[in-house]
Write a protein that holds these residues in place. Sequence first.
Motif, PDB file in Angstrom:
ATOM      1  N   PHE A  54       1.147 -22.308  18.980  1.00 17.61           N
ATOM      2  CA  PHE A  54       2.283 -22.799  19.159  1.00 17.61           C
ATOM      3  C   PHE A  54       3.212 -22.892  17.971  1.00 17.61           C
ATOM      4  N   LEU A  55       4.335 -22.535  18.215  1.00 20.64           N
ATOM      5  CA  LEU A  55       5.420 -22.690  17.039  1.00 20.64           C
ATOM      6  C   LEU A  55       5.806 -24.075  16.737  1.00 20.64           C
ATOM      7  N   ILE A  56       5.861 -24.564  15.328  1.00 24.00           N
ATOM      8  CA  ILE A  56       5.980 -25.773  14.850  1.00 24.00           C
ATOM      9  C   ILE A  56       7.468 -25.943  13.757  1.00 24.00           C
ATOM     10  N   THR A  57       7.612 -24.612  13.249  1.00 24.01           N
ATOM     11  CA  THR A  57       8.817 -24.282  12.402  1.00 24.01           C
ATOM     12  C   THR A  57       9.045 -22.637  12.927  1.00 24.01           C
ATOM     13  N   GLU A  58      10.421 -22.416  12.253  1.00 19.63           N
ATOM     14  CA  GLU A  58      10.656 -21.118  12.261  1.00 19.63           C
ATOM     15  C   GLU A  58       9.380 -19.983  12.009  1.00 19.63           C
ATOM     16  N   ASP A  59       8.745 -20.512  11.044  1.00 20.66           N
ATOM     17  CA  ASP A  59       7.933 -19.329  10.349  1.00 20.66           C
ATOM     18  C   ASP A  59       6.482 -20.048  10.284  1.00 20.66           C
ATOM     19  N   TYR A  60       6.154 -20.940  11.177  1.00 19.50           N
ATOM     20  CA  TYR A  60       4.625 -21.427  11.034  1.00 19.50           C
ATOM     21  C   TYR A  60       4.289 -21.684  12.635  1.00 19.50           C
ATOM     22  N   VAL A  61       2.937 -21.053  12.903  1.00 19.08           N
ATOM     23  CA  VAL A  61       2.343 -21.089  14.048  1.00 19.08           C
ATOM     24  C   VAL A  61       0.986 -21.992  14.074  1.00 19.08           C
ATOM     25  N   VAL A  62       0.868 -22.924  14.801  1.00 15.84           N
ATOM     26  CA  VAL A  62      -0.598 -23.749  14.652  1.00 15.84           C
ATOM     27  C   VAL A  62      -1.634 -22.981  15.660  1.00 15.84           C
ATOM     28  N   THR A  63      -2.732 -22.956  15.403  1.00 16.48           N
ATOM     29  CA  THR A  63      -3.818 -22.351  16.310  1.00 16.48           C
ATOM     30  C   THR A  63      -5.011 -22.929  15.866  1.00 16.48           C
ATOM     31  N   ALA A  64      -6.249 -22.517  16.404  1.00 12.47           N
ATOM     32  CA  ALA A  64      -7.442 -22.923  16.188  1.00 12.47           C
ATOM     33  C   ALA A  64      -8.115 -22.203  14.994  1.00 12.47           C
ATOM     34  N   ALA A  65      -8.920 -22.907  14.019  1.00 19.93           N
ATOM     35  CA  ALA A  65      -9.401 -21.982  12.913  1.00 19.93           C
ATOM     36  C   ALA A  65     -10.599 -21.120  13.255  1.00 19.93           C
ATOM     37  N   VAL A  76       3.263 -13.140  19.266  1.00 17.51           N
ATOM     38  CA  VAL A  76       4.136 -12.636  20.135  1.00 17.51           C
ATOM     39  C   VAL A  76       4.740 -14.025  20.790  1.00 17.51           C
ATOM     40  N   LEU A  77       6.098 -14.131  20.438  1.00 14.55           N
ATOM     41  CA  LEU A  77       6.650 -15.362  21.065  1.00 14.55           C
ATOM     42  C   LEU A  77       7.929 -14.670  22.183  1.00 14.55           C
ATOM     43  N   GLY A  78       8.273 -15.966  22.905  1.00 17.45           N
ATOM     44  CA  GLY A  78       9.366 -15.677  23.745  1.00 17.45           C
ATOM     45  C   GLY A  78       9.378 -14.823  24.989  1.00 17.45           C
ATOM     46  N   ASN A  79       8.093 -14.740  25.525  1.00 16.78           N
ATOM     47  CA  ASN A  79       8.126 -14.495  27.045  1.00 16.78           C
ATOM     48  C   ASN A  79       6.697 -14.785  27.610  1.00 16.78           C
ATOM     49  N   HIS A  80       6.723 -15.190  28.813  1.00 23.00           N
ATOM     50  CA  HIS A  80       5.582 -15.739  29.608  1.00 23.00           C
ATOM     51  C   HIS A  80       4.709 -14.650  30.041  1.00 23.00           C
ATOM     52  N   ILE A  90       5.574 -10.679  15.823  1.00 20.56           N
ATOM     53  CA  ILE A  90       5.905 -10.953  14.342  1.00 20.56           C
ATOM     54  C   ILE A  90       4.501 -11.040  13.418  1.00 20.56           C
ATOM     55  N   ASP A  91       4.454 -10.415  12.387  1.00 22.02           N
ATOM     56  CA  ASP A  91       3.255 -10.242  11.799  1.00 22.02           C
ATOM     57  C   ASP A  91       3.086 -11.424  11.095  1.00 22.02           C
ATOM     58  N   ILE A  92       1.694 -11.622  11.065  1.00 24.72           N
ATOM     59  CA  ILE A  92       1.106 -12.993  10.149  1.00 24.72           C
ATOM     60  C   ILE A  92       0.933 -12.387   8.682  1.00 24.72           C
ATOM     61  N   GLU A  93       1.423 -13.389   7.994  1.00 22.49           N
ATOM     62  CA  GLU A  93       1.624 -12.939   6.560  1.00 22.49           C
ATOM     63  C   GLU A  93       0.508 -13.749   5.757  1.00 22.49           C
ATOM     64  N   LYS A  94       0.274 -14.996   6.147  1.00 20.36           N
ATOM     65  CA  LYS A  94      -0.998 -15.543   5.879  1.00 20.36           C
ATOM     66  C   LYS A  94      -1.560 -16.453   6.732  1.00 20.36           C
ATOM     67  N   LYS A  95      -3.086 -16.538   6.693  1.00 22.33           N
ATOM     68  CA  LYS A  95      -3.811 -17.419   7.714  1.00 22.33           C
ATOM     69  C   LYS A  95      -4.364 -18.570   6.709  1.00 22.33           C
ATOM     70  N   LEU A 113      -0.589 -20.467  10.812  1.00 20.97           N
ATOM     71  CA  LEU A 113      -0.392 -18.939  10.596  1.00 20.97           C
ATOM     72  C   LEU A 113       1.199 -18.986   9.998  1.00 20.97           C
ATOM     73  N   LYS A 114       1.380 -18.694   8.822  1.00 23.21           N
ATOM     74  CA  LYS A 114       2.493 -18.121   8.267  1.00 23.21           C
ATOM     75  C   LYS A 114       3.247 -16.791   8.582  1.00 23.21           C
ATOM     76  N   LEU A 115       4.224 -16.860   9.366  1.00 23.23           N
ATOM     77  CA  LEU A 115       4.775 -15.647   9.629  1.00 23.23           C
ATOM     78  C   LEU A 115       5.578 -14.697   8.779  1.00 23.23           C
ATOM     79  N   SER A 116       5.507 -13.630   8.760  1.00 25.54           N
ATOM     80  CA  SER A 116       6.315 -12.687   7.683  1.00 25.54           C
ATOM     81  C   SER A 116       7.629 -12.846   7.791  1.00 25.54           C
ATOM     82  N   THR A 117       8.300 -13.004   9.029  1.00 29.61           N
ATOM     83  CA  THR A 117       9.788 -13.441   9.219  1.00 29.61           C
ATOM     84  C   THR A 117       9.853 -14.714  10.124  1.00 29.61           C
ATOM     85  N   LYS A 118      10.851 -15.189  10.068  1.00 28.72           N
ATOM     86  CA  LYS A 118      11.256 -16.500  10.842  1.00 28.72           C
ATOM     87  C   LYS A 118      11.589 -15.960  12.244  1.00 28.72           C
TER      88      LYS A 118
END
Length: 252
Positions: A54-65, A76-80, A90-95, A113-118
């Motif tokens: 789940f998206l918490i900022t424009e460029d960070y997603v939270v998930t399980a370790a 992938v964002l924006g569609n059910h 959006i590619d993952i830049e850093k985990k 998950l730090k996203l490569s772009t916002k």
Amino acid sequence: MHGLQKFLLFSVLTCLGEIGHGGKIINGEKAPENSMKYMASVQNKKGRHVCGGFLITEDYVVTAAHCNEAIPTHVVLGNHNLKKGNHEKIDIEKKIKHESYRDVEHGNDIMLLKLSTKAQLGSNIQIIQLPHADMNLEENEVCQVAGWGSTGNLISPDELRVVDVSVINPQSCKEQWSPWLHLPDNAICAGGYGTKKGFCQGDSGGPLVCKGIAVGIVSFNKNFKYVPNVYMNITKYLQWINNIVNHTKIFV
């Protein structure tokens, strides 16, 4: 017991008694269109859905370790529906796994998950609010969990599914889990435990949402007849999140 790792077979358990990573939405329904715009499908290089997020900022997603075991490469964002319509990949830049994470048995099952772009926030993509540090959940409070986890035949649905689950008293949850393990302190329990609603396989990393706020992260479970579903309690990780997301204390 030699630890749960010997039993945690990622994406292959069937919820008939084994302890396993969080998964499929049990007895849920299709999520309404234009709802849950914060949901992220965490995918591997083959474009296969492996976890929720789940998206918490424009460029960070939270998930399980533990989702890192599936070697995710993008979200992938924006569609059910993951196979139809417009969505943003959006590619993952850093985990960034929590530094104290060992396995789900010992808790701290959280990763940023730090996203490569916002992400382009708008009509299809939104962030979700995180809880205040002093937020408490009431026993039997009705919340929601959603995801694209597999159905009983281990095939993941294309469309996001959601189900209502009730919060379970922490002490009762610990007692129910005690024959198998000492429940991590930073845990929330909701769903499962004699019900036919909750998660089972493939939805790890998705949010437990109460009153529109992401309060938990899908972590692990066992047979619905015996024990509650387990989520990581986000209120316990707010400072950790803040320290990573630009050192800006926007969630407390």
